[in-house]
Scaffold this motif. Structure first.
Motif, PDB file in Angstrom:
ATOM      1  N   LEU A   1      39.140  64.695 -69.259  1.00 46.62           N
ATOM      2  CA  LEU A   1      38.666  65.663 -68.260  1.00 46.62           C
ATOM      3  C   LEU A   1      39.019  65.200 -66.854  1.00 46.62           C
ATOM      4  CD1 LEU A   1      37.039  68.134 -67.330  1.00 46.62           C
ATOM      5  CD2 LEU A   1      34.955  66.732 -67.553  1.00 46.62           C
ATOM      6  N   VAL A   2      38.727  63.943 -66.549  1.00 47.71           N
ATOM      7  CA  VAL A   2      39.013  63.424 -65.209  1.00 47.71           C
ATOM      8  C   VAL A   2      40.510  63.479 -64.922  1.00 47.71           C
ATOM      9  CG1 VAL A   2      39.003  61.329 -63.791  1.00 47.71           C
ATOM     10  CG2 VAL A   2      36.955  61.969 -65.072  1.00 47.71           C
ATOM     11  N   GLU A   3      41.329  63.064 -65.866  1.00 47.43           N
ATOM     12  CA  GLU A   3      42.767  63.028 -65.617  1.00 47.43           C
ATOM     13  C   GLU A   3      43.340  64.430 -65.430  1.00 47.43           C
ATOM     14  OE1 GLU A   3      45.050  60.533 -68.121  1.00 47.43           O
ATOM     15  OE2 GLU A   3      43.942  58.725 -67.545  1.00 47.43           O
ATOM     16  N   GLN A   4      42.814  65.410 -66.153  1.00 47.46           N
ATOM     17  CA  GLN A   4      43.302  66.773 -65.963  1.00 47.46           C
ATOM     18  C   GLN A   4      42.882  67.337 -64.609  1.00 47.46           C
ATOM     19  OE1 GLN A   4      43.068  69.589 -69.128  1.00 47.46           O
ATOM     20  NE2 GLN A   4      43.706  68.137 -70.693  1.00 47.46           N
ATOM     21  N   LEU A   5      41.677  67.019 -64.173  1.00 45.14           N
ATOM     22  CA  LEU A   5      41.240  67.448 -62.845  1.00 45.14           C
ATOM     23  C   LEU A   5      42.084  66.795 -61.757  1.00 45.14           C
ATOM     24  CD1 LEU A   5      37.362  67.354 -63.331  1.00 45.14           C
ATOM     25  CD2 LEU A   5      38.758  69.409 -63.027  1.00 45.14           C
ATOM     26  N   LEU A   6      42.391  65.515 -61.941  1.00 42.10           N
ATOM     27  CA  LEU A   6      43.218  64.813 -60.970  1.00 42.10           C
ATOM     28  C   LEU A   6      44.635  65.390 -60.934  1.00 42.10           C
ATOM     29  CD1 LEU A   6      42.103  61.147 -61.727  1.00 42.10           C
ATOM     30  CD2 LEU A   6      41.722  62.372 -59.579  1.00 42.10           C
TER      31      LEU A   6
END
Length: 307
Positions: free
Chosen positions: A120-125
């Motif tokens: 989730l974090v990497e996709q948001l980034l």
């Protein structure tokens, strides 16, 4: 650092996540709260209750199953604008299948608490959809809680293989207590956050333990009698000795971690040595290995094997 007006919370329909949403809504500078939940009916019920309790219609449901990478991608794609803060709250002991591997090759415990959140974090980034703060739910179990009989995770060398063994569950056997596994997973998450803080210095990555908390759903997979004893007998006595606190106390830690810039990026905050409640301190004061950049990068590299 970008001002915080919008927040997404995973696992927001119950327990600490829901209470965090309620407390954040009482901060007038917060204008939008995304309730990221697996179950649409429970999410809708939580939204209605939160609007009634806070008097603010600022909640939006995002359907998100952290065990399903397609669901994560869909949730991220549904965002019409960047969010300012993200509370990675969903997790727990992993349920009855905690040791089983999923399609990504990680244990259910690791998947529930960390892998889905890292995706989730990497996709948001990647899509530039996060502007300020990522807060991960940590745990004092990451360095052991002797007074509660929780042993310190045994690390061989803090190598990539060490962390990969935690992710897959192969570091443990059938006799390993699930709280020991949980502590090792939370340790991995805390050092991963340290690595992320150095990779993305324009953002703030804070690991915050909610403390040992009465009234969560983390024990719901246990047998009925054990669950009743844990929740009502154990849960009634331990707060009297300062060994547990209420859900609102736990959520207040998350709200402080998000809203108060005194909590530094890349650091893990939890209770002082002893009882897993009370004021929080930087856990590197207790366990210096948490701030070792080599160990942080090893945890990051291990997680990347499974993403």
């Amino acid at each position: 650092m970008h001002s915080i007006h919008s927040v997404m919370i995973t696992g927001a329909n119950a327990g600490i996540g829901r209470e965090t949403a309620r407390q954040l809504a009482l901060q007038l500078e917060i204008t939008e709260i995304y309730l990221a939940c697996r179950n649409p009916a429970k999410a809708a019920a939580a939204k209605s209750a939160l609007i009634a309790e806070t008097g603010r219609d600022i909640f939006e449901v995002v359907i998100l199953d952290l065990a399903d990478q397609a669901s994560i991608a869909s949730a991220v794609a549904s965002l019409g604008a960047p969010i300012d803060a993200l509370v990675l709250n969903a997790g727990g002991l992993g349920g009855a299948t905690t040791a089983s591997e999923n399609a990504s090759g990680v244990s259910q415990m690791f998947n529930t608490n960390l892998l889905g959140h890292t995706v989730l974090v990497e996709q948001l980034l990647e899509r530039q959809l996060i502007t300020s703060t990522i807060l991960l739910a940590g745990s004092e179990a990451a360095h052991g809680i002797p007074k509660l009989g929780v042993a310190k995770p045994q690390m061989d060398s803090y190598s990539v293989e060490d962390f990969a063994g935690i992710a897959s569950g192969r570091k443990f056997d059938s006799k390993t207590d699930e709280m020991t596994v949980y502590g090792a997973v939370k340790l991995t998450g805390a050092v991963w956050m340290g690595a992320m803080a150095r990779r993305y210095p324009h953002l703030r990555f804070v690991t915050m333990s909610p403390g040992s908390t009465v009234g969560t759903n983390g024990l719901d997979h246990l047998p009925f009698v054990t669950r009743v004893l844990s929740k009502y007998v154990f849960g009634s006595l331990m707060p009297l000795f300062g060994m547990m606190h209420r859900v609102d106390d736990a959520a207040r830690r998350f709200v402080d971690g998000v809203m108060n810039p005194r909590f530094d990026s890349g650091h893990f905050y939890a209770s002082a040595a002893g009882a897993p409640t009370g004021p929080v301190i930087d856990q590197a004061e207790i366990e210096p290995n948490l701030s070792n950049p080599i160990y942080q990068d090893n945890a990051y590299a291990a997680i990347q094997r499974f993403v």
